[in-house]
Design a protein around this motif. Structure first.
Motif, short mmCIF file in Angstrom:
data_model
loop_
_atom_site.label_atom_id
_atom_site.label_comp_id
_atom_site.label_asym_id
_atom_site.label_seq_id
_atom_site.Cartn_x
_atom_site.Cartn_y
_atom_site.Cartn_z
N ILE A 11 33.42 34.74 33.91
CA ILE A 11 33.77 34.83 35.33
C ILE A 11 34.03 36.29 35.67
O ILE A 11 34.95 36.91 35.14
CB ILE A 11 35.03 33.99 35.65
CG1 ILE A 11 34.77 32.51 35.36
CG2 ILE A 11 35.43 34.16 37.12
CD1 ILE A 11 36.01 31.65 35.48
N THR A 12 33.19 36.84 36.53
CA THR A 12 33.35 38.26 36.90
C THR A 12 34.17 38.43 38.18
O THR A 12 34.73 39.49 38.43
CB THR A 12 31.98 38.92 37.10
OG1 THR A 12 31.23 38.17 38.07
CG2 THR A 12 31.20 38.95 35.79
N TYR A 13 34.21 37.38 39.01
CA TYR A 13 34.92 37.47 40.29
C TYR A 13 35.40 36.08 40.69
O TYR A 13 34.60 35.16 40.85
CB TYR A 13 33.99 38.02 41.37
CG TYR A 13 34.62 38.24 42.73
CD1 TYR A 13 35.10 39.48 43.09
CD2 TYR A 13 34.71 37.20 43.65
CE1 TYR A 13 35.66 39.70 44.34
CE2 TYR A 13 35.27 37.40 44.91
CZ TYR A 13 35.75 38.66 45.24
OH TYR A 13 36.30 38.87 46.48
N LEU A 14 36.71 35.93 40.81
CA LEU A 14 37.29 34.66 41.23
C LEU A 14 38.50 34.94 42.12
O LEU A 14 39.42 35.65 41.71
CB LEU A 14 37.73 33.82 40.03
CG LEU A 14 38.40 32.48 40.35
CD1 LEU A 14 37.44 31.53 41.07
CD2 LEU A 14 38.93 31.82 39.08
N GLN A 15 38.49 34.37 43.31
CA GLN A 15 39.60 34.56 44.24
C GLN A 15 40.65 33.46 44.04
O GLN A 15 40.34 32.28 44.17
CB GLN A 15 39.11 34.52 45.69
CG GLN A 15 38.30 35.74 46.09
CD GLN A 15 37.91 35.71 47.55
OE1 GLN A 15 38.11 34.72 48.25
NE2 GLN A 15 37.35 36.80 48.04
N CYS A 16 41.86 33.89 43.71
CA CYS A 16 43.01 32.97 43.59
C CYS A 16 43.96 33.27 44.74
O CYS A 16 44.40 34.42 44.91
CB CYS A 16 43.73 33.15 42.26
SG CYS A 16 42.72 32.71 40.83
N LYS A 17 44.30 32.26 45.51
CA LYS A 17 45.15 32.45 46.68
C LYS A 17 46.39 31.56 46.61
O LYS A 17 46.34 30.47 46.05
CB LYS A 17 44.39 32.10 47.97
CG LYS A 17 43.22 32.99 48.29
CD LYS A 17 42.56 32.52 49.58
CE LYS A 17 41.39 33.40 49.97
NZ LYS A 17 40.77 32.93 51.23
#
Length: 399
Positions: free
Chosen positions: A163-169
């Motif tokens: 996973i190179t880019y994952l948005q956690c909010k």
């Protein structure tokens, strides 16, 4: 002939009265219906307890080679290569989102890496996943976003070896900060206004002997109660913000300046209500206490005030309702910035100001504003019922 004209006049008056009453009732119920219809879908415990600001962390990680056991959570999709379960959910403002509902002990999601500073980040239950960009083991693209749904997101996540880019909010849109601000505002305002209001009432009812001077003060208090609250806000920005800044060395908007401003707004109501309550106490109580050797001060604090407590409580409850609903005066002294970290010496929004901020933004959120309105309506309605109960008990005692 005269009777006929009188009947016609009475009929016209009745028609106008019924029309005005019907129009008012229909208008009131239409407003309440609109508020509840649009606000109830947003109203939840999460809405009340969540922060307003949404935090975003962009992270990366990769598979460890371990295949995790499915916890079999209902309506959730398990990602066996990463040891997490995700599900479809709704945000505080009703948007479709994907949230984490399970994280295994040895899951790579317990040691994610933030892309901006390489710091370790641990994913938590209830956190949102938004955009996913990664690579499969054979260097194919893996991509998904929250709007694709939890099932599609889980499939792409399971395929992504890296996973190179994952948005956690974290969930935003809540009113926790504004609710705390309102509570602070109520406590501080009552702390300042009640002693001043009760003291002024004691003077006017029990000490002031010069009737002319007393009438002047009473008329001034009555006139002050008719001043628009926005004028008090303007005066508060000129007086109380510099005053608080001089004492605390903290410049700008503050909850303390808001409380001081509302103190001036509420004083006429508190003085009038408390004065009426003191006047209802039988004068024989004062005479009997003085005849037994008590001083006037002792009589006031040990005899008169205890018997006037129901009226004083009424003034306090009415004041709380006014504080909750006030907005115009507070814009000048507390600002309109919605905050989650609340400090007495910093600006923030009360519930009523929160509504103003939501509806005055570029994209108004009327649903959330209606949800806050429901909270305010319920609280004010409950306070009015309490006032009625107290008044009823006072009248029973008089009888």
């Amino acid at each position: 002939m005269k009777n006929k004209k009188r009947r016609i006049k009475d009929l016209i008056k009745n028609i106008v009265t019924y029309f005005a009453t019907t129009f008012t009732v229909i208008g009131l119920f239409a407003i309440i219906f609109y508020v509840f219809k649009n606000g109830l879908p947003y109203l939840s415990w999460k809405f009340i307890t969540s922060d307003y600001a949404e935090t975003l962390n962009v992270v990366s990680t990769k598979q460890t080679g371990e295949v995790f056991d499915d916890p079999n959570i209902e309506n959730a999709y398990f990602v066996s290569n990463y040891g997490i379960s995700i599900k479809n959910d709704k945000s505080v403002d009703g948007k479709k989102i994907i949230t984490i509902c399970y994280v295994a002990v040895n899951s790579p999601f317990n040691s994610l890496v933030e892309t901006n500073n390489n710091a370790e980040y641990k994913a938590k239950k209830g956190e949102q996943l938004d955009v996913l960009i990664g690579e499969t083991i054979d260097l194919q693209d893996a991509y998904a976003k929250a709007t694709d749904g939890a099932e599609k997101f889980a499939e792409e996540l399971n395929k992504a070896y890296k996973i190179t880019y994952l948005q956690c909010k974290t969930t935003g849109g809540g009113i926790r900060g504004s609710l705390i601000t309102t509570i602070y505002l109520i406590l501080l305002t009552l702390l300042f206004s009640m002693p001043l209001g009760i003291g002024a009432s004691i003077y006017l009812v029990l000490y002031a002997k010069n009737l002319k001077f007393k009438n002047i003060l009473t008329n001034m208090i009555d006139a002050t109660s008719g001043i628009p609250s926005i004028i008090f806000g303007f005066v508060g920005s000129l007086i109380f913000i510099p005053f608080v800044s001089t004492i605390t060395k903290v410049k700008g908007y503050s909850i303390l300046a808001g409380a001081l401003t509302l103190t001036i707004v509420l004083l006429p109501t508190i003085i009038k209500t408390t004065s009426e309550s003191l006047e209802t106490v039988p004068k024989d109580y004062m005479k009997a206490s003085l005849a037994l050797g008590a001083s006037k001060t002792q009589t006031i604090f040990k005899v008169i005030l205890p018997n006037a407590i129901p009226g004083i409580l009424t003034s306090a409850i009415l004041s709380i309702a006014r504080i909750i609903g006030e907005s115009a005066a507070l814009i000048f002294v507390m600002g309109t910035s919605i905050e989650d970290n609340i400090y007495i010496l910093k600006g923030s929004t009360s519930l009523s100001l929160h509504i103003w901020s939501l509806t005055s933004s570029e994209v108004p959120n009327y649903g959330a504003a209606c949800a806050i309105s429901i909270i305010i309506l319920i609280v004010v309605f409950a306070l009015n019922i309490i006032v009625k109960i107290i008044t009823y008990r006072i009248n029973l005692k008089k009888e």
